[in-house]
Design a protein around this motif. Structure first.
Motif, PDB file in Angstrom:
ATOM      1  N   ASN A  64      62.405   4.529   2.138  1.00  0.00           N
ATOM      2  CA  ASN A  64      62.713   5.472   1.044  1.00  0.00           C
ATOM      3  C   ASN A  64      63.236   6.788   1.624  1.00  0.00           C
ATOM      4  O   ASN A  64      63.325   6.958   2.831  1.00  0.00           O
ATOM      5  CB  ASN A  64      61.481   5.688   0.158  1.00  0.00           C
ATOM      6  CG  ASN A  64      60.316   6.298   0.950  1.00  0.00           C
ATOM      7  OD1 ASN A  64      60.495   6.815   2.042  1.00  0.00           O
ATOM      8  ND2 ASN A  64      59.108   6.216   0.395  1.00  0.00           N
ATOM      9  N   GLU A  68      59.946   6.476   4.894  1.00  0.00           N
ATOM     10  CA  GLU A  68      58.793   5.554   4.961  1.00  0.00           C
ATOM     11  C   GLU A  68      59.243   4.127   4.645  1.00  0.00           C
ATOM     12  O   GLU A  68      60.121   3.917   3.823  1.00  0.00           O
ATOM     13  CB  GLU A  68      57.742   5.959   3.907  1.00  0.00           C
ATOM     14  CG  GLU A  68      57.217   7.370   4.042  1.00  0.00           C
ATOM     15  CD  GLU A  68      56.482   7.817   2.778  1.00  0.00           C
ATOM     16  OE1 GLU A  68      55.733   8.804   2.859  1.00  0.00           O
ATOM     17  OE2 GLU A  68      56.658   7.184   1.707  1.00  0.00           O
ATOM     18  N   GLU A  97      58.727   9.948  -5.997  1.00  0.00           N
ATOM     19  CA  GLU A  97      58.731   9.929  -4.533  1.00  0.00           C
ATOM     20  C   GLU A  97      59.705   8.883  -4.018  1.00  0.00           C
ATOM     21  O   GLU A  97      60.302   9.040  -2.952  1.00  0.00           O
ATOM     22  CB  GLU A  97      57.327   9.621  -4.000  1.00  0.00           C
ATOM     23  CG  GLU A  97      57.281   9.538  -2.471  1.00  0.00           C
ATOM     24  CD  GLU A  97      56.128   8.719  -1.921  1.00  0.00           C
ATOM     25  OE1 GLU A  97      55.229   8.339  -2.702  1.00  0.00           O
ATOM     26  OE2 GLU A  97      56.120   8.465  -0.717  1.00  0.00           O
ATOM     27  N   GLU A  98      59.874   7.806  -4.785  1.00  0.00           N
ATOM     28  CA  GLU A  98      60.645   6.648  -4.300  1.00  0.00           C
ATOM     29  C   GLU A  98      62.125   6.709  -4.639  1.00  0.00           C
ATOM     30  O   GLU A  98      62.875   5.807  -4.280  1.00  0.00           O
ATOM     31  CB  GLU A  98      60.033   5.343  -4.842  1.00  0.00           C
ATOM     32  CG  GLU A  98      58.566   5.147  -4.496  1.00  0.00           C
ATOM     33  CD  GLU A  98      58.278   5.161  -2.987  1.00  0.00           C
ATOM     34  OE1 GLU A  98      59.193   4.841  -2.205  1.00  0.00           O
ATOM     35  OE2 GLU A  98      57.144   5.511  -2.607  1.00  0.00           O
ATOM     36  N   ARG A 283      54.036  16.199  -0.607  1.00  0.00           N
ATOM     37  CA  ARG A 283      55.202  16.681  -1.324  1.00  0.00           C
ATOM     38  C   ARG A 283      54.766  17.629  -2.435  1.00  0.00           C
ATOM     39  O   ARG A 283      53.822  17.357  -3.186  1.00  0.00           O
ATOM     40  CB  ARG A 283      55.986  15.489  -1.881  1.00  0.00           C
ATOM     41  CG  ARG A 283      56.839  14.696  -0.867  1.00  0.00           C
ATOM     42  CD  ARG A 283      56.186  14.099   0.353  1.00  0.00           C
ATOM     43  NE  ARG A 283      55.121  13.168   0.125  1.00  0.00           N
ATOM     44  CZ  ARG A 283      55.141  11.878   0.490  1.00  0.00           C
ATOM     45  NH1 ARG A 283      56.214  11.368   1.031  1.00  0.00           N
ATOM     46  NH2 ARG A 283      54.092  11.106   0.276  1.00  0.00           N
TER      47      ARG A 283
HETATM   48 MN    MN Z   1      55.036   7.088   0.417  1.00  0.00          MN
END
Ligand code: MN
Ligand code: AHG
Ligand code: MN
Ligand code: MN
Length: 342
Positions: A64, A68, A97-98, A283
Motif C-alpha cells: 500500500n 506495507e 489507510e489503504e 497516521r
Molecule cells: Mn497498515
C-alpha cells in the motif's frame, strides 16, 4: 423479578439518536452514517472470526501507499467500509489507510438534502497480529463537510478538534465499539451476535487520572530521544515510600487494543518519533486524531510531546506523527519531560 435491562436494550443507534436529540440542530444524518459504519464493523467482525478457516489470513500480494505488504483482510475490510460508507448517502469524501488518494463520492451516491460528512478510517488496524489471532480493529473519524462542498482534500486536511465523531471497533474476545460525538462523552458497546446489534455496555467511560501501565515498543528504545528515554526509565525506577513501585509494561502491537486498555485501565500509550521513524509511525488522520478525540472526551490527554494532537493540521492525508496518550497526569508528566529537554 425479570431483569428489565433484558427487555429494554439500549442499542448503539438508539443511544446515538437520544444523544443527537440533545443537540437542537441534529438531523439524524450522523445516526444514519453510524448505521453504515456499524454494518461495516459487523461484517468485518465476521470475516476476522472466520479468516483462518476461509483462507483470509496472509498476504494479498500488493503493497500500500504506506509501503506495507497488504494483508488479505486489509484489502477486504477496506472494500467493505468503502461500500458501506458510500451506501449511506451521507459521505462526500473518504480517506483510507489503504488508498493513496482521497475517495470522492459522486453526487449520485449522495443524499441531496441533509448534512454530508468526510470519513477518515483505518479499515484494519494491527494487521501484523492477524495470523496470531491477537486483537485487531477498525478506527474512524468523522468531519462534517461545509455545505455545497463537492468533496476535496480541503474537507479532510483539518485540525482534529474539528471532528464531530470518532470511534473504533475492536475484534477481540468480544466485538467492542467505542464511540464519542464530543461533549466529554464516550460510550462503549458490545456486539450481541444473536441479534446483530451493538448494545450499550460501558456508558460514560472516564479514563483514570493516573494509571500504573505504560505501553510502548521497547524494541525501539535504542532510537528514542533523551526526553522519551528519561520519562520511560522514570516509570521503571519510581519508588513509593522508598520502595520500588515500577509501572507494568503492556504492549499488544495493535493500536486499538493498546488504546482500549489504556482508556479503561489508565496509564500511557506511546508511539514516539525516533531515529528510525523521524515522524513516528502512526497516521494523523485515521489513527492519532480519532484516538486523541476519544481519550480527551474520556478525560485524558493526547500530545506529540510538545503539541496537543487535536490542534495539529495535517498537510497530507497519510502524514504521520509521534503520539503519547492516556491518563491526564501521566501524559502531563511526559510533556514536562519534553519541556525540560526543549
Ligand atoms: Mn497498515
Ligand atoms: P496498521 O496495522 O493499521 O498498519 O497499524 C499498525 C500500527 C498500530 O496498530 C500499532 O500501534 C503499531 O502499528 C505497532 O507498530 P510496531 O509493530 O512498530 O510497534
Ligand atoms: Mn493502524
Ligand atoms: Mn491498517
Amino acid at each position: 423479578m425479570a431483569d428489565h435491562t433484558q427487555t429494554n436494550l439500549i442499542t448503539l443507534s438508539r443511544h446515538v439518536l437520544a444523544e443527537q436529540r440533545a443537540h437542537k440542530d441534529a438531523t439524524g444524518d450522523l445516526t444514519l452514517l453510524l448505521v453504515s459504519i456499524q454494518l461495516g464493523c459487523k461484517f468485518v467482525a465476521t470475516c476476522v472470526r472466520k479468516a483462518g478457516i476461509v483462507n483470509l489470513t496472509g498476504l494479498a500480494g500488493d503493497t500500500n501507499v504506506q509501503g506495507e505488504d497488504q494483508k488479505k483482510l486489509d484489502v477486504l475490510a477496506n472494500e467493505i467500509f468503502i461500500n458501506s460508507l458510500r451506501s449511506s448517502g451521507k459521505v462526500a469524501i473518504m480517506v483510507s489507510e489503504e488508498d493513496e488518494d482521497v475517495i470522492i463520492v459522486s453526487a449520485k451516491d449522495r443524499d441531496p438534502a441533509g448534512h454530508a460528512y468526510a470519513v477518515v478510517f483505518d479499515p484494519l488496524d494491527g494487521s501484523s497480529n492477524i495470523e496470531a489471532g491477537v486483537s485487531i480493529g477498525t478506527i474512524f473519524g468523522i468531519y462534517k463537510v461545509a455545505p455545497g462542498s463537492t468533496g476535496t482534500a480541503k474537507d479532510v486536511l483539518r485540525a482534529g478538534r474539528d471532528m464531530v465523531c470518532a470511534g473504533y471497533c475492536m475484534y477481540g474476545s468480544s466485538t467492542s465499539l467505542v464511540l464519542s460525538t464530543g461533549n466529554g462523552s464516550v460510550s462503549g458497546y458490545t456486539l450481541d451476535t444473536t441479534i446483530g446489534e451493538f448494545i450499550l455496555t460501558h456508558p460514560n467511560i472516564r479514563i483514570p487520572a493516573r494509571g500504573k501501565i505504560y505501553s510502548i515498543n521497547e524494541g525501539n528504545s535504542v532510537y528514542w530521544d533523551s526526553a522519551c528515554t528519561e520519562y520511560f526509565s522514570s516509570l521503571k525506577t519510581r519508588t513509593v515510600d522508598g520502595k520500588p513501585a515500577p509501572y507494568s509494561a503492556r504492549y499488544v502491537g495493535s493500536m486499538v487494543a493498546d488504546v482500549h486498555r489504556t482508556i479503561l485501565y489508565g496509564g500511557i500509550f506511546a508511539y514516539p518519533a525516533d531515529k528510525k521513524s523521524a515522524h513516528g509511525k502512526l497516521r494523523v488522520l485515521y489513527e492519532c486524531f480519532p484516538m486523541a478525540f476519544l481519550v480527551e472526551n474520556a478525560g485524558g490527554r493526547a500530545t506529540t510531546g510538545t503539541q496537543r494532537i487535536l490542534d495539529m493540521v495535517p498537510m497530507a492525508i497519510h502524514q504521520r506523527s509521534p503520539i503519547f496518550l492516556g491518563s491526564r497526569d501521566d501524559v502531563a508528566d511526559l510533556e514536562a519531560c519534553y519541556a525540560k529537554h526543549a
